[in-house]
Design a protein around this motif. Structure first.
Motif: not given
Length: 284
Positions: A146-167
């Motif tokens: 799993x490319x690391x840039x894909x993981x980082x980009x997906x996390x940024x798209x999904x949460x903005x790298x906020x670990x404690x957010x619940x949508x």
């Protein structure tokens, strides 16, 4: 000089002139002189051959038989660098149990909520990098990465790298993993990742991406699991990378269909693809 001597001299001159004229008539060195005085070469030779000046302009029959030289194509053919596109119809599924599609957010929810302490960007970066570095299919498909840039980009798209957010739709943490998806991954891989712990959350998301790579790769790409952007064209359904991104957001059932590979959320795919190379998170 005596009369006899003069007569002998005249006879000698006459003989010399006769020899000279005879030499010209026989085509000797005097031929060039004849051409210079306007005598036609064709007349001198006494034949009906084509004059030399005209003969040099006509190509020989062998050259005439070659035809016209082909014009170079405006768009010369070349071997494409990208891999072949997806199959028109999927192969029979290798797995019959799929994660449920993501639920719709209730109309009453207008903004996400936060629970617990948020991890720092340095902590998040480390968690996402470690998650991308795991081998999730060590036995049946160890080549899957799993490319690391894909993981980082997906996390940024999904949460903005906020670990404690619940949508509003129930997505949790960095990778906005749905509780049902977390249960699916844990059962499928015999794990016990905690959806609320940011490191486990990153691993759950990356593990799910790895599962999608294999599932869609088996269905449409004959077991080729490469997720390089170089394999994609302007057609969104042309490559495995775009299909995996789409399925992470909409679920595999919306992408793997009996009618072929579908991309029901093109804007989401474009966003993540752009973030893979342009996200500010790549500089953290």
């Amino acid at each position: 000089m005596t009369r006899r001597a003069r007569r002998a001299g005249q006879v000698l001159v006459t003989l010399l002139l006769a020899v000279t004229v005879a030499g010209c008539a026989n085509g000797g060195p005097g031929r060039d002189g004849a051409a210079a005085t306007g005598t036609d070469v064709e007349q001198v030779s006494g034949s009906e051959t084509v004059p030399e000046a005209e003969a040099t302009t006509d190509p020989p029959p062998a050259v005439q038989g070659l035809g016209v030289r082909p014009t170079p194509s405006a768009t010369p053919s070349r071997t494409p660098s990208r891999k072949p596109g997806p199959r028109k119809t999927p192969k029979p599924p290798t797995e019959t149990k799929l994660p449920p599609p993501p639920p719709k957010a209730p109309a009453s929810c207008t903004k996400p909520r936060y629970e617990g302490t948020q991890a720092s960007r340095a902590q998040v970066k480390q968690a996402l990098t470690e998650a991308a570095g795991r081998v999730y299919w060590p036995s049946s498909a160890p080549s899957i990465r799993v490319p690391v840039d894909l993981v980082k980009a997906t996390a940024w798209q999904e949460s903005g790298w906020q670990s404690n957010i619940i949508a509003c739709d129930g997505g949790v943490g960095l990778m906005q993993v749905m509780p049902d998806t977390a249960d699916f991954v844990n059962q499928r891989f015999d794990q016990s990742y905690d959806i609320d712990a940011y490191r486990d959350n990153a691993t759950l998301g990356a593990n799910y991406l790895a599962w999608l790579i294999k599932y869609i790769g088996d269905a449409f790409f004959d077991g080729a699991y490469g997720v390089s952007a170089a394999d994609c064209t302007t057609e969104l359904n042309s490559c495995l990378l775009n299909a995996v991104i789409s399925a992470y957001n909409f679920g595999p059932g919306a992408v793997v269909t009996d009618d072929g590979l579908k991309i029901p959320n093109p804007q989401y795919v474009r966003n993540v693809r752009a973030l893979m190379t342009e996200c500010e998170c790549l500089q953290f």
